[in-house]
Design an enzyme around this catalytic site. Structure first.
Site, short mmCIF file in Angstrom:
data_model
loop_
_atom_site.label_atom_id
_atom_site.label_comp_id
_atom_site.label_asym_id
_atom_site.label_seq_id
_atom_site.Cartn_x
_atom_site.Cartn_y
_atom_site.Cartn_z
N SER A 11 18.66 40.35 4.22
CA SER A 11 19.29 39.33 5.06
C SER A 11 18.75 37.96 4.69
CB SER A 11 19.01 39.61 6.53
OG SER A 11 17.69 39.20 6.84
N LYS A 12 19.28 36.99 5.38
CA LYS A 12 18.91 35.60 5.17
C LYS A 12 17.38 35.39 5.19
CE LYS A 12 20.19 31.57 4.56
NZ LYS A 12 20.18 31.51 3.15
N ARG A 13 16.71 36.17 6.02
CA ARG A 13 15.25 36.05 6.12
C ARG A 13 14.57 36.20 4.75
NH1 ARG A 13 13.33 40.53 8.09
NH2 ARG A 13 15.40 41.37 8.39
N GLU A 20 25.32 30.65 -2.63
CA GLU A 20 24.02 30.01 -2.61
C GLU A 20 23.28 30.27 -3.93
OE1 GLU A 20 22.49 30.82 1.23
OE2 GLU A 20 20.54 29.94 0.70
#
Ligand code: GLU
Ligand code: ZN
Length: 499
Positions: free
Chosen positions: A255-257, A265
């Site tokens: 995930s983004k974490r 991106e």
């Protein structure tokens, strides 16, 4: 032998991520390795979360990656249309077929009733979840009458109770469920006439002749329902292969974490598509690793669905960075310059922000690549490193010019000496002659080589740490190099005059 047909079936409800790329790529490689067909299908039946920008993101991302499908919304094909929202009539027909054969039934329960059911069960700490099969007992004529009267309804699958559903996953082996434990009688057709994922997915896989379903393991819990649907229709069941999960290094779902996960991106940060593809191709698959980067064709030649790992794959950003840096090193000057071009344009290296290069600027960009190739891991790092070759560098604070322990006056003297070296340095065609010449000059003047180089480096590149200086001077040429040095010298003298 049957012709292999596989598909990537994203729902355009978000940006394309690493997980999606992994699924798409494995399907692509599987198709290519077997001479099969790779299909793109848009599963856009969730109209509340659908957004056209996600469709655009999908096309842009895969065009950037250079992964193309043989059939799809933009390419057409024998099973068109490849967009589920354009196939709703078909799903209604097939839902009707299941009603007619008694494999599905109308349900008239309101959202309100279902919510009350949920709340009551929660209060009673009941273990059951999902639908209570309330309308399954309605007689066919009664249900038909209520539908005819215009009562809102959905169509649900009548799960055969008291039976087991099994299938053999290509990777995970034999898997079996008790039908009574599976999501109770899920909705197939919603009250707005749109299908749910389950119905549309199965109807389309059948109608599109899909032979193998390679998809993420998160879909495994839907598979018993899909198998029951195939059986209810009397259709051949495709081979399933649920791909290993992709986790972050902490063992949690990626995930983004953990860092970037959207492919957009990665692109913006200067990852090279081939590096990303190479790395993602290894997630859960076995290739001879580490030695070299593979082209898409080579990856396809070596792809073996029977050598997938069952264990989750761990996404290692450092390793991907290594691939990226390696890929940057491997490219020819021209190829690397093409990759760097959009980044250089965005940073305004060719004039206005976004401006295209003139032929001279384009040639300079290529010629600058050997200077930075070993010094960057990401394309996005390139413009800042070579900016001074295109745009006069901002003159930094006077102290930046000072060699260790030197004063302003000694620095001015050193830079004046360096100024005389620029014309010869611009005329040599390689470093050895430059080194020799600068060493001799330093010796003759009785100064340290490093002390002579530092103010010159800052005058030319605007920074104490820079790409190779001699090559920079050659690329800038005598006129520009002299102008940079003169400018810096006037500045230092002006500072000295105010002291
Ligand atoms: N639309 C589903 C997704 O978003 C497809 C899952 C499948 O491959 O069956 O991934
Ligand atoms: Zn009901």
């Amino acid at each position: 032998m049957t012709q292999i047909r596989v598909r990537y079936a994203p729902s355009p409800t978000g940006l394309q991520h690493i997980g999606g790329l992994r699924t798409a790529l494995f399907n692509y490689l599987f198709a290519r390795s077997q001479g099969g067909t790779f299909i793109l299908r848009l599963e856009d039946t969730d109209r509340t979360r659908f957004d056209q920008s996600f469709v655009k993101n999908l096309y842009d991302t895969f065009a950037w990656l250079g992964i193309a499908w043989d059939e799809g919304p933009d390419r057409g094909g024998p099973a068109a249309p490849y967009i589920q929202s354009e196939r709703t009539e078909l799903y209604r027909l097939y839902a009707q077929q299941l009603l007619d054969s008694g494999k599905a039934y109308y349900c008239f329960c309101s959202a309100c009733r279902l919510e009350e059911l949920r709340v009551a069960r929660e209060a009673a700490h009941a273990s059951e979840t999902g639908y209570d099969r309330h309308c399954r007992a309605l007689s066919v004529p009664e249900a038909a009458a209520r539908v005819a009267a215009g009562e809102p309804h959905v169509i649900r699958l009548k799960i055969p109770l008291g039976e087991r559903t099994e299938f053999t996953d290509r990777l995970l082996g034999s898997i079996a469920w008790n039908n009574d434990d599976v999501n109770p009688d899920p909705v197939l057709l919603k009250s707005d006439g749109f299908p749910t994922y389950h119905l549309a997915n199965v109807v389309d896989d059948h109608c599109m002749g899909i032979t193998h379903v390679l998809r993420a393991q998160e879909w495994l819990s839907s598979t018993p329902l899909h198998i029951m649907l195939y059986r209810a229709f009397g259709w051949t069941i495709p081979e399933f292969c649920h791909l290993p999960m992709v986790l972050g290094q902490d063992g949690k779902k990626l995930s983004k974490r953990h860092g970037s996960t959207s492919l957009d991106e990665f692109r913006r940060n200067g990852y090279v598509p081939q590096a990303l593809i190479n790395y993602v191709a290894l997630l859960g698959a076995s290739y001879k690793e580490g030695t070299d980067l593979y082209s898409l064709d080579e990856l396809a030649q070596n792809f073996n669905p029977d050598k997938l790992n069952k264990a989750p794959a761990v996404f290692d950003y450092k390793k991907l960075e290594w691939y990226n840096a390696r890929y940057i090193r491997m490219n020819s000057d021209d190829a690397l310059a093409s990759l760097a071009l959009p980044f250089a344009q965005a940073e305004g290296l060719f004039g206005e922000l976004g401006a295209s290069p003139t032929p001279d600027q384009k040639a300079l960009l290529s010629a600058a690549m050997p200077l930075i190739r070993e010094r960057v891991s990401f394309l996005a790092e390139i413009p800042a490193k070579i900016r001074y070759l295109f745009i006069d560098p901002v003159i930094p604070a006077p102290e930046e010019f000072f060699p260790k322990k030197a004063t302003l006056q000694t620095t001015i003297a050193l830079l004046s000496l360096a100024q005389t070296m620029v014309p010869p340095l611009a005329s040599f065609d390689e470093d050895t002659a430059s080194e020799q010449f600068v060493k001799e000059t330093a010796q003759r003047a009785g100064v340290k080589l490093g002390d002579l180089m530092m103010p010159l480096r800052v005058a030319i590149t605007g920074s104490r740490i820079s790409p190779p200086l001699f090559a920079s001077i050659r690329l800038l040429g005598q006129t520009k190099s002299c102008a940079y040095v003169n400018r810096a010298l006037s500045y230092l003298c002006a500072v000295s005059a105010t002291e």
